[in-house]
Design an enzyme around this catalytic site. Structure first.
Site, PDB file in Angstrom:
ATOM      1  N   SER A 109       0.840  -1.193   0.000  1.00 31.04           N
ATOM      2  CA  SER A 109       0.000   0.000   0.000  1.00 31.04           C
ATOM      3  C   SER A 109       0.879   1.248   0.000  1.00 31.04           C
ATOM      4  O   SER A 109       1.723   1.408  -0.875  1.00 31.04           O
ATOM      5  CB  SER A 109      -0.973  -0.038   1.186  1.00 31.04           C
ATOM      6  OG  SER A 109      -1.997   0.913   1.041  1.00 31.04           O
ATOM      7  N   GLU A 207      -1.570  -2.397  -8.385  1.00 34.18           N
ATOM      8  CA  GLU A 207      -2.766  -2.757  -7.614  1.00 34.18           C
ATOM      9  C   GLU A 207      -3.248  -1.492  -6.936  1.00 34.18           C
ATOM     10  O   GLU A 207      -2.511  -0.515  -6.829  1.00 34.18           O
ATOM     11  CB  GLU A 207      -2.459  -3.850  -6.588  1.00 34.18           C
ATOM     12  CG  GLU A 207      -1.450  -3.483  -5.508  1.00 34.18           C
ATOM     13  CD  GLU A 207      -2.044  -2.740  -4.323  1.00 34.18           C
ATOM     14  OE1 GLU A 207      -3.244  -2.940  -4.023  1.00 34.18           O
ATOM     15  OE2 GLU A 207      -1.310  -1.949  -3.704  1.00 34.18           O
ATOM     16  N   HIS A 277      -4.757  -5.319  -1.860  1.00 34.20           N
ATOM     17  CA  HIS A 277      -5.669  -5.170  -0.727  1.00 34.20           C
ATOM     18  C   HIS A 277      -6.763  -6.235  -0.801  1.00 34.20           C
ATOM     19  O   HIS A 277      -7.930  -5.940  -1.072  1.00 34.20           O
ATOM     20  CB  HIS A 277      -6.295  -3.780  -0.728  1.00 34.20           C
ATOM     21  CG  HIS A 277      -5.314  -2.666  -0.542  1.00 34.20           C
ATOM     22  ND1 HIS A 277      -4.420  -2.279  -1.532  1.00 34.20           N
ATOM     23  CD2 HIS A 277      -5.103  -1.835   0.510  1.00 34.20           C
ATOM     24  CE1 HIS A 277      -3.702  -1.260  -1.083  1.00 34.20           C
ATOM     25  NE2 HIS A 277      -4.093  -0.974   0.147  1.00 34.20           N
TER      26      HIS A 277
END
Length: 306
Positions: A109, A207, A277
């Site tokens: 992230s 992502e 995620h």
């Protein structure tokens, strides 16, 4: 590339929060998992600190990062969670210290910015994998996600095929190169900085979470205009959680956006990888040599530890 040393029974893991404050209860629930792996845990001093949407001031978060790399008793560093804030400290990191003390560094992230900067400044292989508060401490944390930590104890060739999840070929081909990337919005944030993501002859992993198709379109447009898509050897499309259109009644689908940017690239582009995620959360070493093949619908990644 520098592969960090593998973990052993009795190794010590340092926990830091270089971005936003982690959920303390979820973090505590993650501790038994590490203990059951035979690991000792050392919590950085400012993990539970708060400064607005940050886990402490920039100086505090930077202190914890440097402390864990400098501590000879710490064998690996795992991030408690993501959020926001790593770009604020990236220019103050002592990369010489990190290069002189290579060790496992694990997260994803917002940690993408650190992965990119550390790899390009030091040559250290780092790991894109589930974090303690965000993933490990949740009831959804599944057996496959748990098993991904085993690659830290034994040099492991990762073979991702459709036995893990359905994969969709957007563009055919086969390519080999270092696996780089991570969170798409963070990769875009590096453009124009001294930490700009280098995709030349590399396999680019992307992502994201909570971004609608028009936002993903914008991110991919910037990567394309910056030459990052053309330079890449191939594209590994990870999970895009909660990407359904909400603000706009009329919208392109995520698949239409991906097809627009990738279908005519004349290089391998495959989507459907459970990297990001999501659960299961497939962890991969960034900087390791990898091969992406449309004919076998597979991603093969060389070991991340030595």
């Amino acid at each position: 590339m520098i592969n960090p040393k593998r973990l052993r029974h009795g190794s010590t893991v340092g926990v830091i929060a270089p971005a936003s404050p982690p959920n303390v209860q979820s973090l505590q629930k993650a501790m038994p998992f590490l203990n059951n792996l035979g690991l000792n845990v050392k919590i950085a001093p400012h993990v539970s600190s708060t400064y607005g949407y940050l886990a402490g001031t920039d100086e505090q978060r930077l202190h914890d990062l440097h402390m864990m790399f400098d501590d000879s008793d710490v064998d690996a560093i795992i991030c408690a969670g993501g959020g926001f804030g790593t770009s604020r400290i990236v220019d103050s990191i002592n990369y010489k210290l990190l290069k002189q003390n290579p060790k496992i560094f694990w997260g994803y992230s917002d940690i993408t910015y650190l992965h990119t900067a550390i790899r390009q400044k030091t040559g250290l292989v780092t790991f894109h994998g589930p974090m303690l508060s965000s993933d490990v401490g949740k009831k959804e944390f599944d057996p496959l996600s748990k098993s991904m930590f085993s690659q830290l104890f034994h040099p492991t060739l990762l073979e991702y095929t459709e036995s893990t999840s359905p994969l969709h070929v957007i563009s055919e081909g086969e390519a080999t190169g270092k696996l780089v990337g991570g969170n798409l919005s963070l990769l875009v944030n590096t453009i124009g900085s001294k930490y700009e993501i280098n995709t030349k002859n590399r396999l680019l992993l992307i992502e994201d979470v909570g971004e609608e198709p028009y936002r993903i379109d914008s991110f991919l447009s910037q990567l394309k205009l910056a030459g990052k898509l053309d330079e890449a050897a191939g594209i590994v499309v990870g999970d895009f959680k909660d990407a359904d259109p909400k603000k706009r009644e009329e919208s392109l689908s995520l698949q239409e956006v991906l097809d627009y940017y990738f279908a005519s690239l004349n290089k391998p582009v495959i989507s459907g990888f459970k990297i990001g995620h999501c659960f299961p959360h497939y962890a991969v070493p960034l900087g390791s040599k990898a091969t992406l093949s449309s004919s076998s619908k597979s991603l093969s990644v060389q070991p991340g530890v030595s």
